[in-house]
Design a protein around this motif. Sequence first.
Motif, PDB file in Angstrom:
ATOM      1  N   ALA A  85      44.546  -2.281 -21.811  1.00 42.46           N
ATOM      2  CA  ALA A  85      43.400  -1.181 -22.557  1.00 42.46           C
ATOM      3  C   ALA A  85      41.937  -1.996 -22.250  1.00 42.46           C
ATOM      4  N   ALA A  91      40.959  -3.815 -19.755  1.00 43.26           N
ATOM      5  CA  ALA A  91      40.831  -3.705 -18.386  1.00 43.26           C
ATOM      6  C   ALA A  91      40.523  -2.454 -18.117  1.00 43.26           C
ATOM      7  N   ALA A  92      41.090  -1.231 -18.661  1.00 42.10           N
ATOM      8  CA  ALA A  92      40.883   0.139 -18.332  1.00 42.10           C
ATOM      9  C   ALA A  92      39.455   0.496 -18.926  1.00 42.10           C
ATOM     10  N   GLY A  93      38.901  -0.353 -19.699  1.00 42.32           N
ATOM     11  CA  GLY A  93      37.319  -0.153 -20.283  1.00 42.32           C
ATOM     12  C   GLY A  93      37.257  -0.019 -21.632  1.00 42.32           C
ATOM     13  N   GLY A  94      38.328  -0.402 -22.413  1.00 40.73           N
ATOM     14  CA  GLY A  94      38.109  -0.349 -23.989  1.00 40.73           C
ATOM     15  C   GLY A  94      37.887  -1.458 -24.800  1.00 40.73           C
ATOM     16  N   LEU A 149      41.350 -13.318 -16.947  1.00 42.07           N
ATOM     17  CA  LEU A 149      40.966 -11.997 -16.445  1.00 42.07           C
ATOM     18  C   LEU A 149      39.318 -11.975 -17.238  1.00 42.07           C
ATOM     19  N   ARG A 150      39.114 -12.614 -18.106  1.00 37.48           N
ATOM     20  CA  ARG A 150      37.734 -12.803 -18.946  1.00 37.48           C
ATOM     21  C   ARG A 150      37.686 -11.382 -19.529  1.00 37.48           C
ATOM     22  N   MET A 191      28.191 -11.078 -21.694  1.00 36.92           N
ATOM     23  CA  MET A 191      28.579 -11.172 -20.689  1.00 36.92           C
ATOM     24  C   MET A 191      28.609 -12.860 -19.965  1.00 36.92           C
ATOM     25  N   ARG A 215      32.778 -13.359 -22.035  1.00 32.16           N
ATOM     26  CA  ARG A 215      33.909 -12.509 -21.646  1.00 32.16           C
ATOM     27  C   ARG A 215      35.128 -13.213 -21.653  1.00 32.16           C
ATOM     28  N   PHE A 266      33.296  -3.898 -18.173  1.00 27.41           N
ATOM     29  CA  PHE A 266      33.167  -4.412 -16.826  1.00 27.41           C
ATOM     30  C   PHE A 266      34.176  -4.142 -15.838  1.00 27.41           C
ATOM     31  N   ALA A 267      33.821  -3.262 -14.932  1.00 29.08           N
ATOM     32  CA  ALA A 267      34.785  -2.952 -13.841  1.00 29.08           C
ATOM     33  C   ALA A 267      35.832  -2.147 -14.298  1.00 29.08           C
ATOM     34  N   LEU A 293      39.269  -0.117 -15.039  1.00 30.15           N
ATOM     35  CA  LEU A 293      40.127   0.822 -14.163  1.00 30.15           C
ATOM     36  C   LEU A 293      39.722   2.087 -14.358  1.00 30.15           C
ATOM     37  N   LEU A 294      39.489   2.564 -15.391  1.00 34.54           N
ATOM     38  CA  LEU A 294      39.443   4.100 -15.610  1.00 34.54           C
ATOM     39  C   LEU A 294      38.153   4.881 -14.678  1.00 34.54           C
ATOM     40  N   VAL A 343      39.116  -0.884  -8.449  1.00 32.11           N
ATOM     41  CA  VAL A 343      39.236  -2.326  -8.408  1.00 32.11           C
ATOM     42  C   VAL A 343      40.612  -2.830  -8.629  1.00 32.11           C
ATOM     43  N   TRP A 352      42.599  -5.695 -10.540  1.00 31.98           N
ATOM     44  CA  TRP A 352      42.785  -6.772 -11.554  1.00 31.98           C
ATOM     45  C   TRP A 352      43.863  -7.479 -11.417  1.00 31.98           C
TER      46      TRP A 352
END
Lengths: 315, 100, 388
Positions: free
Chosen positions: C67, C69-72, C96-97, C155, C158, C195-196, C198-199, C205, C207
């Motif tokens: 979630a 990495a998806a942007g949440g 993965l920060r 930032m 992270r 950050f970057a 997935l969605l 990108v 991950w």
Amino acid sequence: MPSIKVLAEREERGVRFTGGHTLCAGCAEPMVVRTVLNAIPDPVVVASPTGCLEVATSRFPGTAWNVPWIHVAFENAAAVISGVEAAYKVLRKKGLLDKRVRFVVFAGDGGTYDIGLQALSGALERGHDFLYVCLNNEAYMNTGVQRSSATPKCAAATTAPVGEAIPGKPQERKDLTEIVAAHGIPYVAQAAVSHLIDLANKVERAMNYEGPKFINVLTTCPLGWRTPRDSAIQQAKQAVETRYWPLYEVIEGRYKINYKPKEHVPVEEWLKTQGRFRHLFRDPQGKELIAQIQAEVDRRWELLLKKEQCFGVGG
Amino acid sequence: MAGLKGWRELPLGGVVAGGTARDLNKTGSWRAERPIWHEEKCIQCLQCWLHCPDDSVLIRGGKVTGFDYEHCKGCGVCAAICPKDAIEMVPERGGECARP
Amino acid sequence: MRKAITGHKAVAEAMRQIEPDVVAVYPITPQSEIAEYYADYVHNGLVRTELIPVESEHSALSACIGAAAAGGRVMTATSSQGLALLVEVLYIAAGLRLPIVMALANRALSAPINIHCDHSDAYLARDSGAVQIFAESAQEAYDYTLMAQRIAEDMRVRLPVIVNLDGFTLTHTVQPVDLLEDEVAKKFVGEFKPFAPLLDVEHPVTWGAFAMSDYYFELKRAQEAGMEAVPAVFLEVQRAFAEVSGRRYEGFFEAYKLADAEYALVVLGSTAGTAKVAVDELRARGMKVGLLKPWLWRPFPGPAVAEALAHLKAVAVLDRAFSFGTMGALYEDVASALYPLEKRPILVNYIYGLGGRDITVPQLVQALEELPKIRRTEWALRYIGLRE
């Protein structure tokens, strides 16, 4: 139904999985991956657990994935995609995303049948909207052909070697497709890399359903099966012809066998072309073991026919 | 390890932009045999394209146009699947073919 | 707004105010109440969060990683064996920060199985790459949950952040807690900036790429840079929090009556409350004693700790877990922080309170009273509250 022309058109518009990965020459996994991705016209986010596909496609700083892709660990791809899908649902509700996005897992049999089974079962029960594709090559190929619960009985594996006392793997393979079907999810299927258009059709049908979808794809590993490197398609085809690997669907609980071989081709015909079963044709007890394998193939096929009869599409 | 980046230059969390393997890994150097396409025998069924593990059968407008020898590993799946024997596997000779 | 609530409720209220996009959580004693409170918020429509009722802690954090990495914005909580199960992916979240905030209701690790407090779970995650903060009270647990979100999402940092609160002692006891107004809390935490993600399907990108010996070392060094950034960010966030709450947390640790002290205790978590009473008792009797209570444990604020302890004659460091076969983990942190000093206090290490064993004021008074008798730093563990 996505014809080969349609799939080609889509790939010409945008390659989703590129060359430059370091999977073995003749590996069947990319055939499945490209076909599945080309069969879904919507944007896709992919998760993969640890395995051949992951290691060989994502060596930093390169990646063969031209769609958003994530790898976290070996046993948790279904949990990871659950999180991605949950985030998507919220961000859509909040109006931060407008596109329809689809979620796909590509995982091996180790990451699906064995170490990832709990996470898979959990994600299926919770009903996340995703497609899980098992690239079943019937052993832990990435770590050197160790046996998994998908490895067929008698096959030689590095942790189930052919020895004086025990001839390869003693146990039958797990019937994961039926275990997944028992979750009552809307779409379950078996497919094979030898029947890629059938696979594309299955993906398209699967994507019509909201909720978890699962396709178990027999995906030849020439290295682990000890067959010639150009043999992936022929191998999978023979597995289907011998009824070792039936192509079928369970759609909303209704069974449909997609292909019924007209002739009864003995499983021996498939076994004898693979190095992992060579001992069955060399050692004295081989005949009896082949008979046992055939009996199990027959038992499963008969059971499947009965399921189709009782719980078929028309039933 | 000349030419590799220092730690300060690396992306946060090791996240990389998609689709870069093609430029970084020229897997054509693995090849012991190369596929040769005999266009006159080809019926454009695209089976070779569909089954290529390395996305190395080039197509344009839905038709095969040749091979990407920079990435083709010479597995021979295309030749095995071809219904018209339009693809022939021939031994690579010397380094100039193997490393296009 | 002051309320009499448990530590769990305080954390759950902070989570409600943060209103993460995704919460994935699995029940375990004593953490379960956080999961229950949050489920209650979701099922009553108080938050727009997607709650993922996962089938294990491993999947809880795995879903959080997906979630995030998806942007949440995501949160979770666990305890003890749950932490042990998910620690594999905690390392990955850090690598993965991903700014995932996790409450850890501290509980002893098996065997023998036990449900009560010690810090063996936090110690298990010591080298995971997660930032670790310890709360002394329900108030601190609430405040640091809000602050953790900003620290994690900065930032420069992270990284995942763990907010430790002692199982039962803090999680289940009712204490007065000052809560911020919802709008104030939300404004303090701010909008999440992915950050970057997935969605962002237009910009695909990868991950979690595979790194061999050519890049693994550099990627891990880059991760350490996130840890290096924490101290400055931690102080900035404390200052910003003081502005909205009026509660001043100044520094990486609380230095209680330490400035003119000759002897002191160093202790994590709720035991600091007991230690303060012991310090006050001895001060009343004329002994110059004090306490150092780290809020920030990882990264360990070594130079600041050294500066705060340098003038002392002797210090007792209390560890609420074994690091079997060597000295306690907190002791080793303090010892290595002090080592560069030319003149440094005598150090002694106590193991105490395992599996929820009570720690009392008289025991801490005794530990402090013994400090003047100790002649030199020894490589030996001492124990408080252990039957011989």
